[in-house]
Enzyme design. Sequence first.
Site, PDB file in Angstrom:
ATOM      1  N   GLU A 209       0.884  -1.173   0.000  1.00  0.00           N
ATOM      2  CA  GLU A 209       0.000   0.000   0.000  1.00  0.00           C
ATOM      3  C   GLU A 209       0.915   1.215   0.000  1.00  0.00           C
ATOM      4  O   GLU A 209       1.436   1.614   1.047  1.00  0.00           O
ATOM      5  CB  GLU A 209      -0.905  -0.018   1.253  1.00  0.00           C
ATOM      6  CG  GLU A 209      -1.849  -1.212   1.326  1.00  0.00           C
ATOM      7  CD  GLU A 209      -3.060  -1.087   0.401  1.00  0.00           C
ATOM      8  OE1 GLU A 209      -3.359   0.039  -0.026  1.00  0.00           O
ATOM      9  OE2 GLU A 209      -3.676  -2.115   0.094  1.00  0.00           O
ATOM     10  N   CYS A 243      -2.290   9.646   2.660  1.00  0.00           N
ATOM     11  CA  CYS A 243      -1.885   9.031   1.381  1.00  0.00           C
ATOM     12  C   CYS A 243      -2.872   9.319   0.264  1.00  0.00           C
ATOM     13  O   CYS A 243      -2.479   9.392  -0.890  1.00  0.00           O
ATOM     14  CB  CYS A 243      -1.702   7.532   1.551  1.00  0.00           C
ATOM     15  SG  CYS A 243      -3.199   6.691   2.074  1.00  0.00           S
TER      16      CYS A 243
HETATM   17  P1  NAD Z   1       8.189   4.743   5.365  1.00  0.00           P
HETATM   18  O1  NAD Z   1       8.302   4.001   4.122  1.00  0.00           O
HETATM   19  O2  NAD Z   1       9.298   5.626   5.794  1.00  0.00           O
HETATM   20  O3  NAD Z   1       7.947   3.756   6.619  1.00  0.00           O
HETATM   21  C1  NAD Z   1       6.976   2.756   6.643  1.00  0.00           C
HETATM   22  C2  NAD Z   1       7.500   1.598   7.468  1.00  0.00           C
HETATM   23  O4  NAD Z   1       8.688   1.119   6.868  1.00  0.00           O
HETATM   24  C3  NAD Z   1       7.825   1.950   8.911  1.00  0.00           C
HETATM   25  O5  NAD Z   1       7.311   0.940   9.762  1.00  0.00           O
HETATM   26  C4  NAD Z   1       9.332   1.968   8.933  1.00  0.00           C
HETATM   27  O6  NAD Z   1       9.855   1.510  10.161  1.00  0.00           O
HETATM   28  C5  NAD Z   1       9.715   1.031   7.826  1.00  0.00           C
HETATM   29  N1  NAD Z   1      10.994   1.405   7.183  1.00  0.00           N
HETATM   30  C6  NAD Z   1      11.443   2.675   6.956  1.00  0.00           C
HETATM   31  N2  NAD Z   1      12.642   2.618   6.339  1.00  0.00           N
HETATM   32  C7  NAD Z   1      12.938   1.317   6.150  1.00  0.00           C
HETATM   33  C8  NAD Z   1      14.049   0.634   5.557  1.00  0.00           C
HETATM   34  N3  NAD Z   1      15.079   1.272   5.024  1.00  0.00           N
HETATM   35  N4  NAD Z   1      14.013  -0.715   5.532  1.00  0.00           N
HETATM   36  C9  NAD Z   1      12.971  -1.387   6.057  1.00  0.00           C
HETATM   37  N5  NAD Z   1      11.908  -0.787   6.643  1.00  0.00           N
HETATM   38  C10 NAD Z   1      11.892   0.542   6.693  1.00  0.00           C
HETATM   39  O7  NAD Z   1       6.844   5.492   5.176  1.00  0.00           O
HETATM   40  P2  NAD Z   1       6.335   6.665   6.000  1.00  0.00           P
HETATM   41  O8  NAD Z   1       7.169   7.877   5.758  1.00  0.00           O
HETATM   42  O9  NAD Z   1       6.189   6.159   7.401  1.00  0.00           O
HETATM   43  O10 NAD Z   1       4.893   6.904   5.349  1.00  0.00           O
HETATM   44  C11 NAD Z   1       4.651   7.832   4.333  1.00  0.00           C
HETATM   45  C12 NAD Z   1       4.353   7.172   3.005  1.00  0.00           C
HETATM   46  O11 NAD Z   1       3.396   6.153   3.151  1.00  0.00           O
HETATM   47  C13 NAD Z   1       3.760   8.116   1.974  1.00  0.00           C
HETATM   48  O12 NAD Z   1       4.362   7.887   0.730  1.00  0.00           O
HETATM   49  C14 NAD Z   1       2.298   7.714   1.909  1.00  0.00           C
HETATM   50  O13 NAD Z   1       1.649   8.000   0.688  1.00  0.00           O
HETATM   51  C15 NAD Z   1       2.387   6.269   2.164  1.00  0.00           C
HETATM   52  N6  NAD Z   1       1.139   5.804   2.707  1.00  0.00           N
HETATM   53  C16 NAD Z   1       0.380   4.981   1.957  1.00  0.00           C
HETATM   54  C17 NAD Z   1      -0.844   4.542   2.450  1.00  0.00           C
HETATM   55  C18 NAD Z   1      -1.720   3.624   1.662  1.00  0.00           C
HETATM   56  O14 NAD Z   1      -2.672   3.128   2.247  1.00  0.00           O
HETATM   57  N7  NAD Z   1      -1.460   3.369   0.406  1.00  0.00           N
HETATM   58  C19 NAD Z   1      -1.262   4.955   3.709  1.00  0.00           C
HETATM   59  C20 NAD Z   1      -0.444   5.800   4.434  1.00  0.00           C
HETATM   60  C21 NAD Z   1       0.761   6.206   3.936  1.00  0.00           C
END
Ligand code: NAD
Length: 455
Positions: A209, A243
């Site tokens: 997602e 999002c």
């Molecule tokens: P992110 O990708 O930084 O983090 C999400 C998860 O990934 C966290 O639990 C984090 O601990 C983990 N993570 C971060 N870096 C990592 C790495 N290098 N290796 C492994 N795991 C890692 O996302 P965010 O900044 O927390 O969220 C924002 C993004 O999420 C935006 O792009 C938004 O559009 C998207 N989003 C999508 C939805 C959807 O339903 N499609 C909903 C909410 C947010």
Amino acid sequence: MTDQLNALRQYFDSGKTRTASFRRESLKKLRDSILRFENELYDALYADLKKSPEESWITELGIVVNGVKSALHNLDNWMSPERVSTNLLNLPSSSRIMKEPLGVVLVIAPWNYPFQLLINPLVGAIAAGNCVVLKPSEFAPATEGVMKKMIQAIFPKEYILYVEGEGQTVLPAMMNSFRFDHVFYTGSTAVGKIIYKMAAEQLVPVTLELGGKSPCVVESDADIKTAARRIAVTKFSNAGQMCVAPDYVLVHSSQKDALVDAMKKTLLQFFGDRPESSSSYGKMINEKQFSRVVSYLSKGNILHGGRSDKKELFIEPTLIDNVSMQDPIMKDEIFGPVLPVISFQEKEQAMNVINRNPDPLAFYIFTSSGSKEKDWLNSVQFGGGCVNNASWHFTNHHLPFGGRGSSGTGNYHGKYSFDTFSHRKAVMKTPNWFDPNIKYPPFKGKLRLFKWVLR
Ligand code: NAD
């Protein structure tokens, strides 16, 4: 950690989580504890994102509580095998699809809706009979702490394991040493690729997602006053960290001034002239996100808003025009309270902007014309969206929620969550009383008959 993960596998293999009564009990426990922790969750969501209880109910707790209600109501139906027809070749066999839990699944969540985006997938995973590892985001620490208390109070860790820590350390440690049966990830596209690669190493199926730039088109015949309210309410909810928020507006040039004017008035009505003091307006999650979004304000022409306060992580709801397609604001997902307003004369011009960032997670079209609505919906490829509205499709659990291509793979919500966390096991049953020789060798001379039977 591997011992803890193996304990989940053993628990799953014991068969306990498969029964309808166990799933039902677990869902009820989850619902009751959300209600027990309701006030603590409100306080935590306020501390992390300055969300009001009202907004927290609509966008976080309420969605999940309703999801549990729907799962409890429909569980028997969802779990029961689905009878399907059988083709002529295989008659008089009968065919069915059994719904089988996947096993031990991993749910990874981001920080913007830290409760809902972790616990809503959990509802589907429990309903489908799985054991679950929950990995919340480390960037919403207050909510994270309450969720940990809540989950650990009701579920044994060999059934639902709550794992804290930095994603880049914790996730490779788990995903490279243990084979999950499914990974459900919500977050940025960049990290989604890392998760996808790790999962691919062990052929673990994924739901992704992700994010992206979701366009919002306002046609020449749109009801402008209503469009302004509906765009503003979700674009500036959670300080734009949503999002499915409209990322930018493409408005027909004949309506640009009217829309900007209506949006300015709407923003004053919603948040007053000091949005930083409004109980309905949130804040940026941290300094990194604050600085990223503030940097977008250095280019283009600010039509409304533009103030910010680093100490309070506050960015004013902002409308901006004269943005360049080459600037980061039109390349990155904005994920903050800044809305570019771009005018178009012909549909083709708007499509050129949209196609720079294909496969958006969401798309919104405001128009009074049925033919324009149809034309736009057929022209843009997107995950899900609304006509004369923005973002609310997310809250209807009868609709599948998910992206396509770069905005994600797979979907969930309601029955779709149950399906995401279930394997559809195809079974054909053949009676013994009919066993014609035609089906067995020698086959010579049977071609015409085969052609007739297998049509
Ligand atoms: P992110 O990708 O930084 O983090 C999400 C998860 O990934 C966290 O639990 C984090 O601990 C983990 N993570 C971060 N870096 C990592 C790495 N290098 N290796 C492994 N795991 C890692 O996302 P965010 O900044 O927390 O969220 C924002 C993004 O999420 C935006 O792009 C938004 O559009 C998207 N989003 C999508 C939805 C959807 O339903 N499609 C909903 C909410 C947010």
